[in-house]
Design an enzyme around this catalytic site. Sequence first.
Site, mmCIF file in Angstrom:
data_model
loop_
_atom_site.group_PDB
_atom_site.id
_atom_site.type_symbol
_atom_site.label_atom_id
_atom_site.label_comp_id
_atom_site.label_asym_id
_atom_site.label_seq_id
_atom_site.Cartn_x
_atom_site.Cartn_y
_atom_site.Cartn_z
ATOM 1 N N LYS A 142 0.839 -1.208 0.000
ATOM 2 C CA LYS A 142 0.000 0.000 0.000
ATOM 3 C C LYS A 142 0.870 1.252 0.000
ATOM 4 O O LYS A 142 1.924 1.296 0.636
ATOM 5 C CB LYS A 142 -0.899 -0.032 1.237
ATOM 6 C CG LYS A 142 -1.917 1.092 1.344
ATOM 7 C CD LYS A 142 -2.773 0.876 2.587
ATOM 8 C CE LYS A 142 -3.825 1.956 2.769
ATOM 9 N NZ LYS A 142 -4.649 1.692 3.980
ATOM 10 N N SER B 280 -9.263 1.902 2.905
ATOM 11 C CA SER B 280 -8.299 2.700 2.164
ATOM 12 C C SER B 280 -7.262 1.869 1.417
ATOM 13 O O SER B 280 -6.472 2.412 0.645
ATOM 14 C CB SER B 280 -7.588 3.671 3.113
ATOM 15 O OG SER B 280 -6.855 2.972 4.123
ATOM 16 N N SER C 209 -10.067 -0.606 6.723
ATOM 17 C CA SER C 209 -9.327 -0.316 5.500
ATOM 18 C C SER C 209 -8.615 -1.498 4.866
ATOM 19 O O SER C 209 -8.175 -1.399 3.722
ATOM 20 C CB SER C 209 -8.308 0.806 5.752
ATOM 21 O OG SER C 209 -8.977 2.030 5.942
#
Length: 571
Positions: free
Chosen positions: A136, A212, A236
Amino acid sequence: MPRTLSPLVTDVAARKQRDREDGLRQFVAAAEHDPNPLVDGVNVQTYPQATLTNRQRAIVNCDATALLEFIRKGVYTSSEVLTAVVIVAVRANDATNCLTESCLEDAFKRAEELDRHFKETGQVVGPLHGLPVSIKDHIKVKGLDTSTGYIAWAYKTVAENDALVVNILRKAGAIMYVKTQNPQTLLSLETNNNIFGRAVNPYNRNLTCGGSSGGEGALVACRGSFLGVGTDIGGSIRIPAAYCGVYGLKGSVARLPHSGLLGSHNGMDAIVGCVGPLARSARDLELFGKVMLDAEPWLSEPSLLDIPWKAEVARGQGLPEKLTIAILYDDGVVAPHPPITQALKRYEAELRKAGHDVVLWTPLDHERGWELILKLYFLDGGEEYREVLRDGQEPPVPQSEWILDRIRETRPFTVAEVFRLNLERESFRARALEHWNATRGLSGRPVDAILCPIAPTLAPPHDTTRWWAYSSHWNLLDLPAVVFPVGQYSVSQFPLLDPFPHAPRNRIEEFIAAQWDPSTYDNAPVSLQLVGRRHNEERLLAILKVIEDIIPSSVPGGWMDSSASVVNGYH
């Protein structure tokens, strides 16, 4: 209404997107890469694999555990594995806009080094030898930018060192090759920012891939990554995993390494996020946890607990022969959409048939919990988020605007108020623990785990996420939770569904109830969430294994053919 973007925003976005394209294009033949792909319809999940050979397709449809065994046996080389997954990752980005940065030149050099080592010694360098792992964007990877969805941070946040999780992965033999999209501010359950734009769901591009860690969800779903690393402070990891039909694990705080991340509110510890995996199988989640904790990360990160990975517990040691599972059908605020309720009913029936004890979980103040965690997210009244947006001369994207609008008190809380909020959080956790201990089955034992929705909807249309508490509630309580796929919704095959059980109880439920239109969610994965006791990640995964032995997992995607069966509306 279209937003007017400043010259700084348009310039940075254009440069970053051009840099991304240049970094990917040089490693994939033009015939395999089209930055403006002509794909048929909204379901693009198999598009990234379309140009692969049969051998490459077999590689990318392995889970990480199986692939590593093939590499150890010399069936596949690290270089050919990386080549196959990079082709898919590039085409996945063409179709879903899931990537940010890449380090492919270094990745291929590392793959060649690993292949030479294996050829010369017959041994692997570690448990993840040759496994490409995606990261990420806001997790630091040495030498790569860490813009984190902020215009103001682009080109100013090139990492000088790896995050601890990346360092452990490298030492275990994994290969870093791409970073993936996260939303502006990170505090969003969708993935959109002013640098790279919106990441979309590969099963239906009209729907969000979640956030996210949305880039990870889309990439793993497309088979462009075997194992992705995300973070979770309100859902997330679990929301993208659910919306994209893959597995995701959020552990309790202080269990897995968390240092070396970049984001707003660094240093805030009223509510803390967790690093965790998104993967193709439950056993890959276990693999990640074992690799992380076998590295003794508490010797490098002082805030971590010295709790080694308990492999025997993850294999089921200590579990009762008959589990007691609580099922939460409705959190008392927003009832889930019919496909989710139907999935829960199916699991309840199968668990009972297998002889396990099933009880109904009474929701405990989910609305109050949401109001509390909102305050803990925004102890400064949201000022740091707004300041970074101002520094980048950028407007908030719709989901950033929505969450910032939830702030009732825009001034910072005083020290005394923060103390009171911390006391309220601990009181809430104590009441929840008491409630868990008091919820018992026929055996007289407290429940082993809670089976529940991860969200009130399947992956929703863009910019329409409105209720977080099916995921954020467990962050507030700091309980481990795992998401797993149970099927895929098909508007053409789904049977008639029961109507909503009651008239809307509030405006949020009214909005979400009105969203239910069977055609909206066509092809969307259906997933559920299993919640365990604090710092008991191994036991949670062992319970999931028992459940999946009763009801085999249904992972959407792969290289599917039209003969795949459809049962009860699920592929």
